[in-house]
Scaffold this motif. Structure first.
Motif, PDB file in Angstrom:
ATOM      1  N   GLU A 181       0.824  -1.210   0.000  1.00  0.00           N
ATOM      2  CA  GLU A 181       0.000   0.000   0.000  1.00  0.00           C
ATOM      3  C   GLU A 181       0.856   1.258   0.000  1.00  0.00           C
ATOM      4  O   GLU A 181       0.531   2.242  -0.663  1.00  0.00           O
ATOM      5  N   ILE A 186      -7.870  -1.903  -7.756  1.00  0.00           N
ATOM      6  CA  ILE A 186      -7.533  -2.119  -6.346  1.00  0.00           C
ATOM      7  C   ILE A 186      -8.769  -1.887  -5.477  1.00  0.00           C
ATOM      8  O   ILE A 186      -9.095  -2.710  -4.619  1.00  0.00           O
ATOM      9  N   LEU A 187      -9.462  -0.771  -5.720  1.00  0.00           N
ATOM     10  CA  LEU A 187     -10.667  -0.469  -4.931  1.00  0.00           C
ATOM     11  C   LEU A 187     -11.743  -1.547  -5.085  1.00  0.00           C
ATOM     12  O   LEU A 187     -12.417  -1.905  -4.117  1.00  0.00           O
ATOM     13  N   ASP A 188     -11.881  -2.076  -6.296  1.00  0.00           N
ATOM     14  CA  ASP A 188     -12.897  -3.096  -6.568  1.00  0.00           C
ATOM     15  C   ASP A 188     -12.450  -4.500  -6.154  1.00  0.00           C
ATOM     16  O   ASP A 188     -13.210  -5.452  -6.336  1.00  0.00           O
ATOM     17  N   LYS A 189     -11.214  -4.613  -5.669  1.00  0.00           N
ATOM     18  CA  LYS A 189     -10.645  -5.915  -5.283  1.00  0.00           C
ATOM     19  C   LYS A 189     -10.646  -6.895  -6.454  1.00  0.00           C
ATOM     20  O   LYS A 189     -10.945  -8.087  -6.297  1.00  0.00           O
ATOM     21  N   ASP A 190     -10.300  -6.381  -7.633  1.00  0.00           N
ATOM     22  CA  ASP A 190     -10.261  -7.196  -8.844  1.00  0.00           C
ATOM     23  C   ASP A 190      -8.850  -7.586  -9.269  1.00  0.00           C
ATOM     24  O   ASP A 190      -8.646  -8.054 -10.389  1.00  0.00           O
ATOM     25  N   ASN A 205      -0.064  -7.398  -8.056  1.00  0.00           N
ATOM     26  CA  ASN A 205       0.502  -6.141  -8.542  1.00  0.00           C
ATOM     27  C   ASN A 205       1.995  -6.208  -8.232  1.00  0.00           C
ATOM     28  O   ASN A 205       2.395  -6.099  -7.083  1.00  0.00           O
ATOM     29  N   SER A 245      -5.196  -8.823 -13.343  1.00  0.00           N
ATOM     30  CA  SER A 245      -6.532  -8.694 -12.746  1.00  0.00           C
ATOM     31  C   SER A 245      -7.417  -9.870 -13.148  1.00  0.00           C
ATOM     32  O   SER A 245      -7.086 -10.646 -14.041  1.00  0.00           O
ATOM     33  N   LYS A 246      -8.543  -9.954 -12.477  1.00  0.00           N
ATOM     34  CA  LYS A 246      -9.481 -11.051 -12.700  1.00  0.00           C
ATOM     35  C   LYS A 246     -10.225 -10.873 -14.024  1.00  0.00           C
ATOM     36  O   LYS A 246     -10.620  -9.767 -14.383  1.00  0.00           O
ATOM     37  N   SER A 304     -13.695  -2.177 -14.235  1.00  0.00           N
ATOM     38  CA  SER A 304     -12.843  -0.982 -14.313  1.00  0.00           C
ATOM     39  C   SER A 304     -12.359  -0.696 -15.722  1.00  0.00           C
ATOM     40  O   SER A 304     -12.091   0.451 -16.074  1.00  0.00           O
TER      41      SER A 304
END
Length: 188
Positions: free
Chosen positions: A34, A61-65, A69, A85-86, A184
């Protein structure tokens, strides 16, 4: 992953393998923390010259997708970054898939091998996580060195630049699903 290097060498020991230049770096590839994120966002902005990709990573990151990283850190500075990402498929076939994007290197460090090191690390980590396949949008001439190939799967992006890499052998054979990036990506 500590990597030892020096700039290009005159007596290239890898010339017989077809490498015209050899770059050496002292650095480390590790998961972004972070406390690294603002520097990562600035790096992505510098690499692409606009906020779209850095905003994308911020939202992922905010969406936890994110699956992960990774950063390349050299002399206490972050000079490279890659995000996986997913990705989902419709219909869902139970495959675990990731999207590589963005791959970023500070402009002054581009074409020095850092992007390749990050891609290799991303592929290795994806295999360790048992991800079945990776997808990306990019230049097929660049990404073929990592065994990506142009994908025939339905997606919302450019067919000629949409590529796949099977990490589980033959997992994409006869697949008719649509590949869907995280929400996103719709803002790009």
């Amino acid at each position: 992953h500590l990597l030892h290097t020096s700039k290009t060498d005159v007596a290239n020991p890898y010339k017989h393998w077809g490498f015209s230049r050899v770059y050496y770096w002292v650095g480390m590839i590790r998961e972004a923390q972070e406390s690294d994120l603002e520097e990562v966002f600035n790096l992505i902005y510098s690499a692409f010259g606009n906020k779209a990709e850095s905003d994308l990573v911020r939202q992922l990151i905010l969406d936890k997708d994110l699956f992960f990283n990774l950063i390349f850190e050299s002399s206490d500075a972050i000079v490279g970054n890659v995000v996986v990402s997913k990705i989902t498929m419709e219909p869902d076939l139970g495959l675990l898939c990731g999207g590589v994007a963005p791959l970023s290197v500070l402009p002054k460090n581009q074409s020095s091998g850092i992007g390749s090191l990050l891609m290799e690390a991303a592929i290795k980590k994806s295999k360790e996580m048992k991800i079945d396949a990776l997808f990306l949008l990019g230049d097929p001439n660049y990404y073929k060195r990592f065994n990506f190939k142009v994908s025939n799967l339905v997606n919302d992006y450019s067919a000629e630049h949409f590529q796949e890499l099977e990490l589980t052998k033959d997992c994409l054979i006869n697949v008719k699903s649509k590949v869907i990036y995280a929400n996103s990506f719709r803002s790009l």
